[in-house]
Design a protein around this motif. Sequence first.
Motif, short mmCIF file in Angstrom:
data_model
loop_
_atom_site.label_atom_id
_atom_site.label_comp_id
_atom_site.label_asym_id
_atom_site.label_seq_id
_atom_site.Cartn_x
_atom_site.Cartn_y
_atom_site.Cartn_z
N CYS A 16 0.83 -1.19 0.00
CA CYS A 16 0.00 0.00 0.00
C CYS A 16 0.87 1.25 0.00
N GLU A 17 0.31 2.29 -0.52
CA GLU A 17 0.96 3.59 -0.48
C GLU A 17 0.92 4.12 0.95
N PRO A 18 1.98 4.78 1.40
CA PRO A 18 1.96 5.38 2.74
C PRO A 18 0.82 6.39 2.87
N GLY A 19 0.16 6.34 4.01
CA GLY A 19 -0.94 7.25 4.27
C GLY A 19 -2.31 6.70 3.91
N THR A 20 -2.37 5.54 3.26
CA THR A 20 -3.65 4.93 2.94
C THR A 20 -4.08 4.04 4.11
N PRO A 21 -5.36 3.76 4.23
CA PRO A 21 -5.82 2.93 5.37
C PRO A 21 -5.19 1.54 5.42
N CYS A 22 -4.90 0.96 4.27
CA CYS A 22 -4.35 -0.40 4.30
C CYS A 22 -2.89 -0.42 4.73
N ALA A 23 -2.22 0.72 4.80
CA ALA A 23 -0.83 0.77 5.23
C ALA A 23 -0.71 0.73 6.75
N ASP A 24 -1.80 0.82 7.46
CA ASP A 24 -1.80 0.81 8.92
C ASP A 24 -1.50 -0.60 9.43
N PRO A 25 -0.43 -0.80 10.21
CA PRO A 25 -0.11 -2.15 10.70
C PRO A 25 -1.16 -2.69 11.67
N LYS A 26 -1.89 -1.81 12.33
CA LYS A 26 -2.96 -2.27 13.24
C LYS A 26 -4.06 -2.97 12.46
N ARG A 27 -4.33 -2.46 11.28
CA ARG A 27 -5.38 -3.07 10.45
C ARG A 27 -4.99 -4.50 10.06
N LEU A 28 -3.73 -4.69 9.67
CA LEU A 28 -3.27 -6.03 9.31
C LEU A 28 -3.31 -6.96 10.51
N ARG A 29 -2.96 -6.49 11.69
CA ARG A 29 -3.04 -7.30 12.91
C ARG A 29 -4.49 -7.69 13.21
N ARG A 30 -5.42 -6.75 13.04
CA ARG A 30 -6.83 -7.05 13.27
C ARG A 30 -7.33 -8.09 12.28
N GLN A 31 -6.94 -7.94 11.02
CA GLN A 31 -7.36 -8.91 10.01
C GLN A 31 -6.81 -10.30 10.32
N ARG A 32 -5.58 -10.37 10.77
CA ARG A 32 -4.99 -11.66 11.14
C ARG A 32 -5.70 -12.26 12.36
N ALA A 33 -6.06 -11.41 13.31
CA ALA A 33 -6.79 -11.89 14.48
C ALA A 33 -8.16 -12.44 14.08
N VAL A 34 -8.85 -11.73 13.21
CA VAL A 34 -10.16 -12.20 12.74
C VAL A 34 -10.00 -13.51 11.97
N PHE A 35 -8.93 -13.62 11.20
CA PHE A 35 -8.66 -14.85 10.47
C PHE A 35 -8.59 -16.03 11.43
N TRP A 36 -7.85 -15.90 12.51
CA TRP A 36 -7.72 -17.01 13.46
C TRP A 36 -8.98 -17.22 14.27
N ILE A 37 -9.73 -16.16 14.54
CA ILE A 37 -11.00 -16.29 15.26
C ILE A 37 -12.00 -17.07 14.41
N VAL A 38 -11.95 -16.90 13.10
CA VAL A 38 -12.83 -17.64 12.19
C VAL A 38 -12.29 -19.05 11.94
N THR A 39 -10.98 -19.19 11.79
CA THR A 39 -10.38 -20.46 11.39
C THR A 39 -10.52 -21.54 12.46
N LEU A 40 -10.26 -21.21 13.70
CA LEU A 40 -10.29 -22.24 14.75
C LEU A 40 -11.67 -22.87 14.92
N PRO A 41 -12.76 -22.09 15.05
CA PRO A 41 -14.08 -22.75 15.12
C PRO A 41 -14.45 -23.47 13.83
N LEU A 42 -14.02 -22.92 12.70
CA LEU A 42 -14.32 -23.56 11.43
C LEU A 42 -13.66 -24.93 11.34
N LEU A 43 -12.41 -25.04 11.75
CA LEU A 43 -11.75 -26.34 11.74
C LEU A 43 -12.40 -27.30 12.73
N ALA A 44 -12.89 -26.77 13.86
CA ALA A 44 -13.61 -27.62 14.81
C ALA A 44 -14.91 -28.13 14.17
#
Length: 118
Positions: A78-106
């Motif tokens: 992403c270009e600097p200054g755009t919303p997708c360049a925020d590292p917090k956003r990527l961390r949140r997306q990764r957290a949601v990924f694992w929150i969805v993945t673990l129950p799904l695998l169960a």
Amino acid sequence: MRTRSNGSGSASLVASLVAGIGASVCCVGPLVLLTAGVGGAWIANLTALEPFRPLFVGAALVFLGLSFRRLYLFPPACEPGTPCADPKRLRRQRAVFWIVTLPLLALLAFPWYAPLFY
């Protein structure tokens, strides 16, 4: 360097969740209904989706793989200054990924441990 669209990528997570629920409805559905006190011979009709279970499992795993690939292997450039360049956003997306993945695998593994509940 690779550039990607600014989309959220949550569509593959939602699709994998829906596919996982579809894959486990034949097994989890009757258990949930019996736990809720709903009974009857019509519950056996929920197993009519069993032949489609491999398709749903495959779709869920493909969508989970695409989400993992996007989040970990090829994160968006992403270009600097755009919303997708925020590292917090990527961390949140990764957290949601694992929150969805673990129950799904169960849910996908439910047929293997379902006999413990019946």
